[in-house]
Design a protein around this motif. Structure first.
Motif, short mmCIF file in Angstrom:
data_model
loop_
_atom_site.label_atom_id
_atom_site.label_comp_id
_atom_site.label_asym_id
_atom_site.label_seq_id
_atom_site.Cartn_x
_atom_site.Cartn_y
_atom_site.Cartn_z
N GLU A 1 0.69 -1.13 0.17
CA GLU A 1 0.13 -0.03 0.04
C GLU A 1 0.89 1.03 0.01
OE1 GLU A 1 -2.27 0.51 3.34
OE2 GLU A 1 -3.16 2.30 3.20
N ILE A 2 0.93 2.06 -1.07
CA ILE A 2 1.83 3.06 -1.00
C ILE A 2 0.63 4.40 -1.13
CG2 ILE A 2 3.41 4.56 -2.29
CD1 ILE A 2 3.90 2.02 -4.09
N ARG A 3 0.85 5.37 -0.49
CA ARG A 3 -0.18 6.43 -0.24
C ARG A 3 0.89 7.59 -0.72
NH1 ARG A 3 -4.64 4.13 2.17
NH2 ARG A 3 -6.00 6.24 1.62
N GLY A 4 -0.14 8.77 -1.26
CA GLY A 4 0.52 10.02 -1.84
C GLY A 4 0.71 9.91 -3.40
N ILE A 5 1.36 10.72 -3.78
CA ILE A 5 1.26 10.90 -5.31
C ILE A 5 2.19 10.14 -5.88
CG2 ILE A 5 2.10 12.49 -7.25
CD1 ILE A 5 0.99 14.83 -5.34
N VAL A 6 1.65 9.17 -6.87
CA VAL A 6 2.55 8.20 -7.34
C VAL A 6 2.32 8.11 -8.90
CG1 VAL A 6 2.86 6.55 -5.26
CG2 VAL A 6 0.70 6.37 -6.81
N ASP A 7 1.86 9.25 -9.38
CA ASP A 7 1.73 9.32 -10.79
C ASP A 7 2.82 10.45 -11.21
OD1 ASP A 7 1.28 10.18 -13.39
OD2 ASP A 7 -0.90 10.65 -13.06
N LYS A 8 3.76 9.76 -12.08
CA LYS A 8 4.78 10.67 -12.51
C LYS A 8 4.48 11.95 -13.08
CE LYS A 8 9.63 9.93 -13.69
NZ LYS A 8 10.74 9.28 -14.48
N ASN A 9 3.31 12.07 -13.68
CA ASN A 9 2.77 13.28 -14.25
C ASN A 9 2.98 14.33 -13.36
OD1 ASN A 9 2.50 12.20 -16.71
ND2 ASN A 9 0.61 11.32 -16.20
N HIS A 10 2.70 13.96 -12.11
CA HIS A 10 2.64 15.08 -11.00
C HIS A 10 3.85 15.16 -10.15
CE1 HIS A 10 -1.42 15.44 -12.15
NE2 HIS A 10 -1.89 14.35 -11.91
N ALA A 11 4.74 14.89 -10.72
CA ALA A 11 6.07 14.88 -10.10
C ALA A 11 6.54 16.23 -9.52
CB ALA A 11 7.24 14.36 -11.20
N ASP A 12 5.95 17.46 -9.98
CA ASP A 12 6.32 18.57 -9.37
C ASP A 12 5.29 18.92 -8.11
OD1 ASP A 12 3.95 18.82 -10.99
OD2 ASP A 12 4.21 20.75 -11.52
N VAL B 1 5.61 7.14 1.74
CA VAL B 1 5.08 6.23 2.76
C VAL B 1 4.31 5.06 2.12
CG1 VAL B 1 4.91 8.06 4.62
CG2 VAL B 1 2.96 7.70 3.05
N PHE B 2 4.33 3.87 2.94
CA PHE B 2 4.02 2.69 2.43
C PHE B 2 3.83 1.84 3.60
CE2 PHE B 2 8.59 2.28 2.17
CZ PHE B 2 8.56 0.94 2.68
N ARG B 3 3.06 0.58 3.19
CA ARG B 3 3.04 -0.56 4.23
C ARG B 3 3.04 -1.91 3.54
NH1 ARG B 3 -0.44 0.22 9.44
NH2 ARG B 3 -0.55 -2.02 9.22
N LEU B 4 3.75 -2.73 4.03
CA LEU B 4 4.05 -4.10 3.40
C LEU B 4 2.72 -4.96 3.71
CD1 LEU B 4 7.71 -4.98 3.55
CD2 LEU B 4 6.67 -3.77 1.88
N LYS B 5 2.35 -5.68 2.83
CA LYS B 5 1.21 -6.67 3.27
C LYS B 5 1.44 -7.48 4.56
CE LYS B 5 -2.24 -9.45 1.08
NZ LYS B 5 -2.59 -10.37 -0.05
N GLY B 6 0.29 -7.27 5.33
CA GLY B 6 0.66 -8.23 6.59
C GLY B 6 1.84 -8.18 7.56
N GLN B 7 2.51 -6.76 7.55
CA GLN B 7 3.57 -6.44 8.40
C GLN B 7 3.12 -4.96 9.00
OE1 GLN B 7 7.87 -5.86 7.18
NE2 GLN B 7 7.23 -8.14 6.41
N HIS B 8 3.41 -5.09 10.34
CA HIS B 8 3.49 -3.89 11.20
C HIS B 8 4.53 -2.96 10.57
CE1 HIS B 8 3.42 -1.03 14.47
NE2 HIS B 8 2.13 -1.44 14.90
N PRO B 9 4.34 -1.68 10.45
CA PRO B 9 5.52 -0.84 10.16
C PRO B 9 6.78 -0.99 10.81
CG PRO B 9 3.21 0.36 9.79
CD PRO B 9 2.82 -1.01 10.38
N ASP B 10 6.47 -1.17 12.19
CA ASP B 10 7.68 -1.24 13.05
C ASP B 10 8.46 -2.37 12.70
OD1 ASP B 10 6.67 1.08 14.11
OD2 ASP B 10 5.91 0.04 16.13
N GLU B 11 7.81 -3.54 12.28
CA GLU B 11 8.36 -4.65 11.91
C GLU B 11 9.33 -4.22 10.63
OE1 GLU B 11 6.56 -8.61 11.33
OE2 GLU B 11 4.78 -7.39 12.24
N THR B 12 8.73 -3.75 9.81
CA THR B 12 9.47 -3.37 8.37
C THR B 12 10.56 -2.56 8.87
OG1 THR B 12 7.53 -3.43 7.52
CG2 THR B 12 9.02 -2.66 6.12
#
Ligand SMILES: Cc1ncc(COP(=O)(O)O)c(C=O)c1O
Length: 409
Positions: free
Chosen positions: A322-333, A340-351
């Motif tokens: 899960e990645i949040r925020g702008i991930v479309d390169k057309n809006h790079a500016d 920020v992201f979360r890996l599936k099934g993993q607490h962010p602290d574990e990552t």
């Protein structure tokens, strides 16, 4: 001209220190950057040659006063303020904002309104909520669109009205990395008869701030996020700062900027902050200091954008991420290189812990972006992992991080 990253890295001693047998990869930059050698030297030299309180007749005190003046000039260039006296130094952005909120609040009456956003760090939210409690003010919120990762400007437009006194908004978000349309928001605030207070803590390392072009009334940032020491900087339009009455002791100056700077200054970190801006200017070319900063920031942005889009594309390949925020390169500016992201099934602290074990320094949690995590649905389950790139990171480091992340899935 492109950024010479090896020449950059050679100037940062911390990048070459070993931790358990290897050089760490610093991707915790939104929480604080490393400092170049000239900043270390400036702090050290202050202690060696200039250490004194200000306002005395003797040499070290006079050099301290001269340092304060010239640091204000440098920081005025950095933010494009029209006068050095529009620069106020303070312990950090949070303390400056709490202090400033008390001063401006003296002008507000019950029923007056302040606008805050769901995108902001709590340092530009809670000082205003606390002020509202004390003075019986109304708080209005600008909504964060969790899908787009941008502010919902319609909610801003409808929040503004003739009772609005102040709009408080971040230039770049510390979680999502989104750059907000500050100039447009400032113009809308002014059209409604309100003022605007901008948190530029996360933009200052990546975007050359221009307070005049942005048309902001007040703007605050922290030197330790742009390669300097732990100290905060407040810009305020001189006439507006002069109209306000901050809490202060009687013998202290009644004039701006002195009336805003409570107690004895942190002169060694003021010296380091001036040096940090000089370091940034030294990466660029041009006939004036400001032009060199412009050229430096153009190089930094181009370089960092290369790294962040490789990171985003690499992260997109992780199944279930899960990645949040702008991930479309057309809006790079519209973004700084913070992801920020979360890996599936993993607490962010574990990552974050697994990456720390591989000497990769990242952050997990909410990093005080309380409302943002709530809007993203991650207030109660550990927030998100944050990777924040600086201009001294390398493409090899990004590849190594991606490899480690693939190994965690
Ligand atoms: C966007 C933003 N605003 C404010 C702050 C608080 O800054 P300081 O530590 O200087 O109080 C931070 C710190 O991470 C931040 O990221």
């Amino acid at each position: 001209m492109v950024l010479n990253v090896q020449a950059v890295r050679a100037q940062f001693p911390a990048l070459h220190h070993q931790e358990n047998g290897r050089a760490p990869i610093f991707l915790d930059n939104p929480a604080g950057t490393q400092v170049p050698q000239n900043v270390i030297d400036a702090v050290r030299n202050y202690y060696l040659h200039d250490n004194a309180n200000s306002g005395g007749f003797f040499a070290t005190s006079q050099r301290t006063d001269a340092l304060k003046r010239s640091a204000r000039e440098t920081l005025a260039d950095f933010l494009n303020a029209s006068h050095p006296d529009e620069i106020v130094f303070g312990p950090n952005m949070t303390t400056l904002t709490l202090h400033f909120s008390r001063a401006i609040g003296r002008q507000f009456k019950p029923g007056d309104e302040i606008i805050v956003t769901q995108m902001d760090h709590d340092a530009n939210v809670n000082p205003w909520l606390l002020l509202a409690q004390d003075k019986d003010l109304v708080i209005r919120w600008v909504r964060l669109d969790p899908e787009e990762g941008t502010l919902d400007l319609q909610t801003y437009e409808s929040a503004l009205n003739k009772k609005t006194r102040l709009v408080c908004v971040g230039h770049a978000a510390n979680a999502l990395g989104t750059i907000n349309p500050i100039k447009k928001m400032a113009q809308m605030a002014h059209a409604a008869g309100a003022q605007i207070y901008v948190d530029a803590v996360q933009s200052a390392p990546h975007v050359l701030v221009n307070v005049q072009d942005l048309e902001v009334d007040y703007l605050v940032c922290s030197a330790y996020k742009f390669y300097g020491p732990h100290i905060g900087v407040l810009y305020g339009n001189y006439d507006l700062l002069e109209q306000l009455t901050p809490y202060k002791v009687r013998p202290a100056s009644d004039k701006t900027p002195g009336k805003w700077e409570t107690g004895t200054g942190s002169f060694e970190t003021i010296a380091g902050t001036k040096a940090a801006v000089e370091y940034l200017a030294s990466l660029g070319e041009g006939p004036s200091f400001r032009k060199r900063l412009e050229s430096s920031y153009a190089k930094i942005a181009e370089y960092e954008q290369g790294l962040v889009w490789r990171l985003i594309e690499g992260l997109k390949a992780v199944p279930g991420i899960e990645i949040r925020g702008i991930v479309d390169k057309n809006h790079a500016d519209m973004r700084v290189p913070t992801v920020v992201f979360r890996l599936k099934g993993q607490h962010p602290d574990e990552t974050a812990q697994a990456l720390a074990d591989a000497a990769i320094y990242v952050w997990s949690g909410d990093y005080y972006a309380v409302e943002t995590m709530r809007a993203l649905g991650h207030a109660a389950d550990g927030g998100m992992v944050r990777i924040g790139i600086a201009h001294y990171n390398t493409s090899d480091e990004i590849e190594y991080v991606l490899e480690k992340l693939y190994g965690l899935c």
